[in-house]
Design an enzyme around this catalytic site. Sequence first.
Site, short mmCIF file in Angstrom:
data_model
loop_
_atom_site.label_atom_id
_atom_site.label_comp_id
_atom_site.label_asym_id
_atom_site.label_seq_id
_atom_site.Cartn_x
_atom_site.Cartn_y
_atom_site.Cartn_z
CG HIS A 221 17.66 29.34 35.73
ND1 HIS A 221 18.45 28.63 36.51
CD2 HIS A 221 18.27 29.94 34.97
CE1 HIS A 221 19.71 28.77 36.11
NE2 HIS A 221 19.58 29.63 35.05
CE LYS A 254 8.64 19.37 36.81
NZ LYS A 254 8.96 20.23 35.34
CG PHE A 258 11.99 19.09 46.42
CD1 PHE A 258 12.64 18.32 47.07
CD2 PHE A 258 11.13 20.27 46.75
CE1 PHE A 258 12.49 18.44 48.39
CE2 PHE A 258 11.28 20.27 48.22
CZ PHE A 258 11.93 19.51 48.96
CG HIS A 260 19.94 19.86 39.38
ND1 HIS A 260 20.85 19.63 38.16
CD2 HIS A 260 20.13 21.21 39.64
CE1 HIS A 260 21.67 20.78 38.10
NE2 HIS A 260 21.18 21.85 38.93
NE ARG A 269 23.87 24.21 43.36
CZ ARG A 269 23.38 24.25 42.45
NH1 ARG A 269 23.56 25.59 41.85
NH2 ARG A 269 22.37 23.74 41.71
CG ASP A 311 17.20 27.50 43.83
OD1 ASP A 311 17.84 28.73 43.98
OD2 ASP A 311 16.95 27.17 42.85
#
Length: 374
Positions: A221, A254, A258, A260, A269, A311
Amino acid sequence: MASKPVNTAGLRGQSAGETALCTVGKSGSGLTYCGYDVADLAENATFEEVAYLLFNGELPNQAQLAAYKSALKPMRDLPDAVKSVLKLIPKDTHPMDVMRTGCSMLGNIEPEKDFSEQNQAANRLLAAFPAIMCYWYKFSHDGVEIDCMTDEDSLGGHFLRLLNQEEPSEQHKRVMDVSLILYAEHEFNASTFTARVCASTLSDMFSCITGAIGTLRGPLHGGANEAAMDMIEKFKSPTDAKEQMSGMLARKEKIMGFGHAIYRTSDPRNTVIKAWSEKLAAENGDTSLYDISVACEEFMWDTKKLFCNADFFHASTYNYMGIPTKLFTPIFVCSRLTGWAAHVMEQRANNRIIRPSADYTGSEPRKVQPISAR
Ligand SMILES: CC(C)(COP(=O)(O)OP(=O)(O)OC[C@H]1O[C@@H](n2cnc3c(N)ncnc32)[C@H](O)[C@@H]1OP(=O)(O)O)[C@@H](O)C(=O)NCCC(=O)NCCS
């Protein structure tokens, strides 16, 4: 031919309630706050206007904004008891744990006595979070007890000034404002859902927000911006980035920043923050971090059809602004507090305790055997 069963693990694709605050992956660019496209807000509003929008449902006019900012300014300082607790927290503590403790401690000193105080509690946290982060950071790292009050007009500028103890540039203030707008709200994400579950028990605002901070902390998150920075600073060049990422994917690791849970081809965003990263890189003169980030973006799309979420380019953007990596996720807290608090208010306005069921997968009914017979 039978269609592929829908994978609903993680409650994916299932509605868990109603909200008038936000749409994700639906209209406009894919993200709207109270009907406004996030890119429009990032271009034409300030973070305080967005906070006002989320708490009141409408953007403020000039007089309302001035009154709101004047009300927030005196709330920036911390009670002595909160400062004393922050001073006890060791330097190597994760700053998200500091935010969680600071929020909880403030709730001890200035509790939300009843729901008529909910706006006051939300605004207090909004104004005080930059000081919670920076007071602890400067004390634990530099041994300095900073003055938590500044004359900065915006909360973004206030944070930068507390952190660097010097006047921030207009450019950096604007980038911080944009970043805070982009992170402010995102429907029923994990941390917001935590806040709503807590609110549905009729708990207090500080408990709802403390729980949400704990949920945002995880690398799947909010923690992804820090994890992305840790990764890209290890890459020596765009070519090296592609080679190393190829190995990571082969090892089924992971890649943070990257993918979602809801967006399928892009995160609205990303376009906004990527443009700021490029601008800051050009002004910095050393564009290598931006170039490496672009190489990562290209590689992930070409190989996995995975795209940057909010992010990824936040990592290089904050780095170009000289912000320490460990403070990346706490900045997210300073912003998302607005969305969390707005959801708490919305949940309270039409509440039923959130209590889903589970599909049982355990053993058949059985009798307790005497301990000597087990
Ligand atoms: C955000 C995230 C948790 C969403 O998880 P999700 O909804 O389960 O993701 P999806 O269903 O779209 O995943 C589809 C496939 O892509 C893979 N995948 C998704 N994101 C990936 C990533 N960042 N790196 C590598 N593989 C990824 C998944 O493992 C899955 O593979 P599988 O079908 O072989 O199991 C996930 O993309 C992720 O972990 N990203 C990295 C953390 C991050 O940046 N979080 C911030 C979110 S704003």
